[in-house]
Write an enzyme that holds these catalytic residues in place. Structure first.
Site, PDB file in Angstrom:
ATOM      1  N   ASP A  54     -17.146   7.451  -0.502  1.00  0.00           N
ATOM      2  CA  ASP A  54     -16.200   6.638   0.268  1.00  0.00           C
ATOM      3  C   ASP A  54     -14.725   6.921  -0.027  1.00  0.00           C
ATOM      4  O   ASP A  54     -13.891   6.591   0.797  1.00  0.00           O
ATOM      5  CB  ASP A  54     -16.491   5.147   0.039  1.00  0.00           C
ATOM      6  N   ASP A  95     -18.734  -1.952  -2.741  1.00  0.00           N
ATOM      7  CA  ASP A  95     -17.326  -1.943  -3.143  1.00  0.00           C
ATOM      8  C   ASP A  95     -17.064  -2.985  -4.223  1.00  0.00           C
ATOM      9  O   ASP A  95     -17.433  -4.154  -4.065  1.00  0.00           O
ATOM     10  CB  ASP A  95     -16.429  -2.236  -1.943  1.00  0.00           C
ATOM     11  N   HIS A 151     -11.857   2.518  -5.467  1.00  0.00           N
ATOM     12  CA  HIS A 151     -11.126   3.148  -4.369  1.00  0.00           C
ATOM     13  C   HIS A 151     -10.550   2.167  -3.359  1.00  0.00           C
ATOM     14  O   HIS A 151      -9.902   2.603  -2.396  1.00  0.00           O
ATOM     15  CB  HIS A 151     -12.020   4.189  -3.666  1.00  0.00           C
ATOM     16  N   HIS A 180     -23.873   1.089  -0.749  1.00  0.00           N
ATOM     17  CA  HIS A 180     -22.503   1.320  -1.216  1.00  0.00           C
ATOM     18  C   HIS A 180     -21.842  -0.035  -1.428  1.00  0.00           C
ATOM     19  O   HIS A 180     -21.575  -0.758  -0.479  1.00  0.00           O
ATOM     20  CB  HIS A 180     -21.708   2.142  -0.204  1.00  0.00           C
TER      21      HIS A 180
END
Length: 1072
Positions: free
Chosen positions: A258, A136, A508, A134
């Protein structure tokens, strides 16, 4: 790499390389000796050696060159794998035999999709391991810092090395699989690779071993994002995949592991993009407990109350462990778990214990799901920088667990992907329950509601919304002007940088306001950098369409009343561009120096104008604004000229504005539709009247602040960038009264309110306006008293609303909210304020069944109705503590972003026509006209053509139901067009606004002619006629799957809430 006829190659290279495969078919050639022996089950014979498998730590040498020492090709280990040291295959018969078995061993391995999925074992519990990372797109570090691996002392993370390492490890073993999400990172990495590596990766994708899920530029937030921006960022990422990998790269599954809560509109959009399923990581802790008990971790999400099922239906699954690995099974450089040690002679031997633990875990997890298939997410934030650690341990785990199947276990473990897991669920042929609400608000524990980020960093949220507006203007003008927009008298224009910057902002941790301050600054930098080439493009387009070159100026600081052209020039032009598909009247408001001005319309006629006094929070002296009403055609512009006539004198000044403090007990501002009444003792709003509909409502509006908790005896949880937790249920007033200043002219009536040194507001009415405008300025919020403050604007009325209120979902459909209530479980409310906050993207309203009070926002905010007749919106927050969710920094903005100005548009109307009012008002607010100034004289664009002072890109206005969502360049002589019906089925408003509407696209646009039209899915990566989705049975009964009707450009019908997407081949008109 050269290939000789006497070479022996490891299976991984042949499996990935199409050029080698073709050489195999052409005649005697090298072959995959190790795989051949495995597949054919050869006995020991001369030329073969039995060798125990060994693994290196990765590839040596350049990317794309597999290690020759490895013979591992299976999803598990054996104490005695067979491989060849050397041999040559000269017989065509043996070669064909080998290829035949190769295909049997990996059925469907030459085309990505469900056909590339691994084999499962019916009757057993199949555990799908999902290797993933994951990444970001900005959070604790900037996008570039994350990509390159800079500032690893802040967070150890480097995406470029993750992708390098993953590709190397995938080449080690054809059963290994990996999924990737964020195209903002992958596209950058891809451009840096050699042709050979790109070819290798294409084969990994083609075989389904490297699978893309979601596929957007980012994994977007779902609370604070506007639906148009979501569609844009998904389109950008999915187009990259389509252009790079073709259909093999098209994701089948959406993957939002997430984001901090999930919107119903997001599910609807994903369904319309053609996704087959949607997997979530975070849901409310109470919701998850109930779902596990009721076996509702997986169901069908009905994403729209207007679109006919299954158009917006999407199978949705909740992952068992957010998105992290099971406890004790994290084998990354960032983890501290023990590696799997299978050597029974070693004092560190733990294989038996870990296998037993894994089996218990699998059986336990199965209790919460309905089929004999479960998933385990094997990865987390920025993991797999050394992918070999993960894969080496998972290889061992798979082999050891599967080796017990004949003895004590019925568990089968395999490398898999979300797509392949979804495929097995679909084949189970079960009937699934249906969810019709959303997943807001999200809490990960008692007193831990993630509702603060709905409002965090309001300046960034506004900048993002303004940038969405400007990107649409840029896209439209590029489409209307054609190639002349990209290259013209102002240089090379380009919409791509702003498109990419806006896509990044949907992440996000971006528009959500949950990144560190330096990262937020970088997000703003990216937006600013994207504006510049778009300004060049807009200038080129306006010059071409208006047939005149001007010294264009874009006043980016109008929000703080700074615009050098209007403030210093004696004469200037004002071009007002309208991105809507209907004509608008727009009140232009420009900062000017004190004086008298004349304004002329596109026909040279003088139009009424006023200069009004405006208090400023950014300056110690008053500022002056020039006002005039501009009439702007659909998808077009009008050019107005402004001339300063004289210096001010007392007489002319008194004619321009009357500013005074009221001495009467009651004062009011009004136009032909609305009257707002104020209490002159307190200076507060006290009543709103809709004179058109004879409605009157007592409304008290003021500013309050919640004292942000820093933790208490009940819970250590503090308010922070994510979490909202007030220390008391009742907020404190900023002030119980306001200093007021009244301004009345022919073009505007205003009441200026000053509540404190850091909080003020202007309430205004323009002629012809059916709403009240509240322009608030808040900040810098004082914190010297060591109290963090969360500031709200609150409206109190006597309306009987029965604990209900309504908020929009990403700017589209409306959801009903109930105080202290959740649709899918019995709520144990631990935070009566924060636990009732919901995301407000564009509007919130309350109703008593007769009247409706709606507040339209200019950015995303958190809002609620905590008592009957009350409505509140959080406008700003400044906090002294961190909320312990990873940012490790309090939300304590200073400098830019500490003072915020915004607007709330207040509508009072009857319930019967409220939808028509708020739908069309939101459309005008989100896509407000773009104002471009120019000083000095213009010059002809074409030597022999007169300037054009007004232009429309449409032959006729669009009907009110239809919104032009997208008009953008798509390729040479190609445009992307999206049209949507912007009313829901229950929003008729007495004007047939919920009825289908039919358009003739052939004769719609004036700037170009459509010569060919193809309809696509929402993200424009599949032709609609060829798109298909998995079918699911639901407990609400059967649904129909009508075949797409043949496209007729002269008769395109839109049903309520329907978006239709087209790729159009066009020919631009020659304007002469």
């Amino acid at each position: 790499m050269g290939v000789g006829t006497d070479s022996v190659l490891p299976c991984s290279l042949i499996a990935q390389n199409t050029s080698l495969q073709s050489q195999l078919v052409d005649g005697p050639a090298p072959f995959c000796a190790d795989w051949l022996v495995r597949v054919l089950g050869a006995e020991r014979s001369p030329g073969f050696s039995w060798v125990r498998e060994t693994r290196g730590s990765g590839l040596s040498g350049a990317m794309g060159t597999p290690p020759l020492a490895s013979g591992v090709c299976a999803g598990g280990r054996s104490a005695g794998w067979v491989w060849m040291n050397s041999c040559t295959l000269g017989s065509p018969v043996l070669l064909i035999f080998f290829l035949f078995w190769l295909l049997l061993a990996t059925p469907g391995a030459w085309a990505a999709g469900y056909e590339t999925c691994p084999t499962v074992k019916p009757g057993m519990l199949n555990v799908h391991l999902l290797p993933h990372t994951h990444d970001d797109v900005g959070w604790l570090k900037t996008v570039d810092q994350y990509y390159y691996g800079i500032l690893n002392d802040v967070q150890h993370a480097s995406v470029q090395y993750i992708l390098d390492s993953v590709v190397s490890s995938l080449l080690e073993d054809p059963t290994r699989r990996f999924i990737y999400v964020e195209m903002a990172f992958f596209s950058r990495w891809w451009k840096e690779q050699t042709n050979a590596t790109q070819d290798t990766v294409r084969e990994l994708v083609h075989q389904g071993r490297l699978e893309f899920v979601n596929g957007g530029w980012v994994m977007n937030d779902e609370a604070t994002t506007y639906y148009g921006a979501i569609v844009d960022q998904m389109t950008l990422g999915l187009r990259f995949l389509e252009d790079t990998f073709g259909s093999s790269g098209r994701p089948r599954v959406a993957w939002h592991i997430d984001p901090f809560g999930h919107s119903r509109e997001q599910a609807s959009l994903f369904a319309q993009m053609g996704f087959d399923g949607f997997f979530l990581g975070r849901i409310d802790y109470q919701d998850k407990i109930v779902r596990e008990k009721k076996l509702k971790m997986e169901e069908v999400w009905r994403g729209s109350a207007s679109l006919k099922p299954p158009t917006a239906d999407l199978f949705t699954g909740v992952l068992p462990n957010n998105y992290n690995p099971p406890k004790n099974l994290c084998w990354d450089v960032l983890c501290a778990d023990q590696p799997l040690v299978e050597d029974s002679q070693s004092p560190e031997y733990n294989a038996e214990t870990l296998v037993s633990y894994f089996l218990e875990l699998a059986y336990s997890q199965q209790q919460h799901y309905r089929t004999n298939h479960i998933v385990m997410t094997m990865g987390s934030d920025f993991q797999y920088e050394n992918a070999n650690m993960w894969f080496k341990n998972m290889d061992k785990l798979i082999f050891l667990v599967n080796n017990q199947q004949t003895e004590v276990s019925n568990v089968h473990v395999l490398y898999s992907t979300p797509t392949c897991y979804l495929w097995e669920l679909n084949k189970a042929n079960l009937t699934w329950s249906v969810k019709e609400d959303d997943f807001f608000p999200y809490a990960d524990g008692p007193h831990m509601f993630w509702t603060g980020y709905f409002s965090s960093r309001p300046a960034l949220k506004r900048y993002e919304r303004l940038s969405y507006n400007f990107l649409q203007v840029c896209n439209q003008l590029e489409a209307l002007a054609g190639p002349a927009a990209s290259t013209g008298p102002y240089g090379s224009g380009d919409s791509a940088p702003l498109n990419e910057a806006m896509a990044v902002l949907q992440h996000h941790d971006a528009v959500s306001g949950t990144a560190r301050q330096n990262v937020v600054n970088d997000y703003a930098r990216q937006l600013a950098a994207g504006w510049e080439p778009c300004e060049v493009l807009v200038s080129n387009a306006l010059a071409q369409l208006s047939r005149q070159k001007q010294n264009f100026s874009f006043c980016r600081e109008l929000n703080i009343s700074i615009c050098p052209v209007s403030q210093k020039s004696q004469h200037f032009q004002v071009t007002v561009y309208n991105p809507l598909g209907r004509k608008v009247q727009h009140m232009v408001r420009l900062p000017v120096s004190e004086g008298l001005f004349f304004v002329k319309d596109p026909n040279g006629k003088t139009v009424p104008s006023n200069v009004v006094l405006r208090p400023s929070s950014y300056s110690k002296r008053y500022q002056w604004d020039l006002l005039f009403s501009a009439s702007v055609p659909a998808l077009g512009f009008s050019i107005y000229s402004v001339a300063k006539v004289t210096a001010p004198n007392p007489q002319s000044y008194s004619l321009l504005t009357r500013s005074k403090k009221s001495r009467s007990h009651v004062l009011a501002i009004e136009n032909e539709y609305i009257r707002a009444t104020f209490d002159s003792d307190t200076g507060l709003l006290m009543k709103i009247e809709n004179m058109e509909q004879t409605l009157s409502l007592p409304v008290s509006q003021g500013f309050f602040w919640y004292n942000a908790s820093t933790g208490d005896k009940i819970s250590s949880q503090a308010s922070g960038a994510y979490i909202f937790r007030p220390s008391h249920l009742k907020p404190l007033p900023v002030s119980r009264w306001a200093q007021i200043h009244l301004v009345k002219t022919a073009l505007v009536q205003e009441v200026h309110q000053k509540f404190s040194a850091w909080c003020s507001q202007v309430i205004r009415l323009y002629p012809g306006q059916r709403h009240l405008e509240l322009e608030w300025t808040v900040g810098p919020i004082p914190v010297k008293d060591n109290l963090g403050k969360e500031v709200i604007s609150r409206f109190d009325t006597p309306m009987k609303t029965k604990g209900k209120f309504y908020t929009d979902s990403n700017g589209r459909e409306i959801l009903k909210r109930r105080l202290d209530y959740r649709h899918t479980w019995r709520l144990n409310q631990t935070e009566p304020v924060a636990g009732n906050y919901y995301p407000v993207n564009t509007r919130i309203y309350i109703s008593d069944g007769h009247m409706q009070l709606t507040v339209v926002t200019d950015r995303s905010q958190g809002g609620s109705s905590l008592k009957d007749g009350s409505l509140e919106l959080m406008v700003h927050r400044r906090l002294l503590a961190d909320d312990d969710r990873g940012v490790a920094e309090p939300l304590l903005e200073s400098g830019t972003g500490s003072t915020v100005q915004g607007r709330h548009l207040v509508l009072l109307s009857s319930v019967s026509d409220a939808a028509a009012r708020h739908r069309l008002l939101v459309e005008k607010e989100v896509l407000a006209p773009q104002v471009v100034l120019a000083e000095g004289e213009s010059s002809p664009y074409y030597s022999q053509e007169a300037p054009r002072t007004q232009f429309s890109g449409l032959h006729q206005d669009l009907p009110p139901q239809v919104h032009l969502l997208t008009l953008a360049h798509w390729g040479p002589n190609m445009l992307l067009l999206r049209l949507e019906h912007q009313f829901a089925v229950t929003e008729d408003s007495g004007r047939n606004l919920s009825s289908p509407v039919t358009l003739n696209l052939e004769n719609l646009f004036q700037a170009f002619t459509i010569t060919q039209l193809q309809e696509t899915t929402l993200a424009a990566n599949q032709l609609l006629s060829k798109a298909s989705r998995l079918k699911w049975m639901t407990n609400t009964g059967p649904v129909s799957y009508p075949a797409p009707s043949k496209l007729d450009p002269t008769s395109v019908t839109l049903h309520p809430m329907e978006i239709r997407t087209f790729v159009a081949t066009v020919q631009w008109q020659k304007f002469s």
